[in-house]
Design an enzyme around this catalytic site. Sequence first.
Site, PDB file in Angstrom:
ATOM      1  CE  LYS A 183      35.570 101.265  -4.546  1.00 49.00           C
ATOM      2  NZ  LYS A 183      34.219 101.534  -4.031  1.00 49.00           N
ATOM      3  CG  ASP A 218      30.364  98.081  -2.100  1.00 50.56           C
ATOM      4  OD1 ASP A 218      30.982  97.379  -1.275  1.00 50.56           O
ATOM      5  OD2 ASP A 218      30.813  98.313  -3.236  1.00 50.56           O
TER       6      ASP A 218
END
Length: 480
Positions: A183, A218
Amino acid sequence: MDSEKLVGHDSWRQRSELKAMADLPPELEDVLSKLDQEFWVPTEKLHSIVEHFIEEMEEGLSTGEPIPMNITWVHSLPTGDEKGTFLALDLGGTNLRVCKIDLQGNGGKHSIDQAKYKLPPELKTGNANELWNHVADALAQFMEEKKLGAEYHERNPVPLGFTFSYPATQDRIDHGVLQTWTKGFDIDGVEGHNAAAQLREAITARDLPIKLVALINDTVGAMVASAYSDPETIIGGIFGTGCNAAYMEDCKSIPKLKADLPRDSKMAINCEYGAFDNRHRVLPRTKYDEQIDEESPRPGEQTFEKLSAGLYLGEIFRLALVDLVERGLIFKDQDTAKLKKPYEIDTGFLSQIEDDESTHLTTTRDLFQSTLSLSPSEPEIELVRRLAEVIAMRGARLCACGVAAICKKKRIQKGHVAADGSVANKHPKFKKRWAEAMAEILGWEEGRMEDPIVLTSAEDGSGLGAAVIAAMELKRRGEA
């Protein structure tokens, strides 16, 4: 080209869900037919992908490669009766989110009070001390803003669930060694280190009454958060920028698990299956997929993700258009400089094209003008609509393969897949196409009243999921 893809010159017309708005000249008709043959994944291919998926999952449970199949130390799904007050911390790509979550049980009732704190861009290329000091400062600010200091102190710290959505190896639930940053992060001094311990040190240095109980991914969070109020949840899935899933595995089926646990116990597995088929044995890659891989920061990695995830669908579409431009087939005598800029188009661009029901497709025309400074002709509009459709359709059908592989491996026949991510929840036709592929793979009977396995929108996995997992862990320890 695979012979199984040669399914007839007009096959894209037979499958298309779009109403024709213009006739295509013969050369574009031929181009579109060939592109459809390249991108279409027939039922037979879906089956071979799923079988290979199962093989790589089994390998991952034994060795951690090629699919990591990370052990998470989450031992069960929630009952829906978990209670208590928790902090949840979510370290995202652009924001840091802190939540105070009150779990009330009674079938998953809860309340959330949250705040977001911007991550300075320079932090993403800084060092570990700067990162964790910033995180601890945000926690301290949140505690002060919510006036939590009166209730929580050294002898009664508030429990914290930390969502750290980066590949991490865990020896226990409150531990996580970062394997590699993703990311856009490249923070020195964290890779190869225990991120949970580094955060704990920063919390202790500020004398904050916070106890880090669990570090979670997540995907696992999405599964657990949804299961808190929906007992039919079987899998957590991410269909967004990336592509991943989590499910409950029998500990006896995890050879690499060395812990002395009861043979009938279970473990949540974070698959990290964006890495599926890195050895290029089964996935149908086009020259555009190969170009994306070659030009990516990590060639040869995350093969499945590069064909199916939201980060790449727009780029696949762009590369196909650039190819047609360079062959002199579209946008003649127009400035295509913006089109030739990598990642100038995102998946939302494709969604808007497929969702366009405006008169004369003015939404699509405006989109091309505002984003790319291009004015497509009627036939070019027709071409780009069909191209957006075949690329998105391939993505949805491939996304079904990972979930179908878990279902076949675990002999799951019904339940809910808690889906998070922009592709699953915002693309207008993803869920329908995903379900059609699932039906083909798992052999669901035609004329059924409802699908046995359905996508549901995931609850807040990075917030609620972190809190519920922390609650389950405290109960398991006998501290709840």
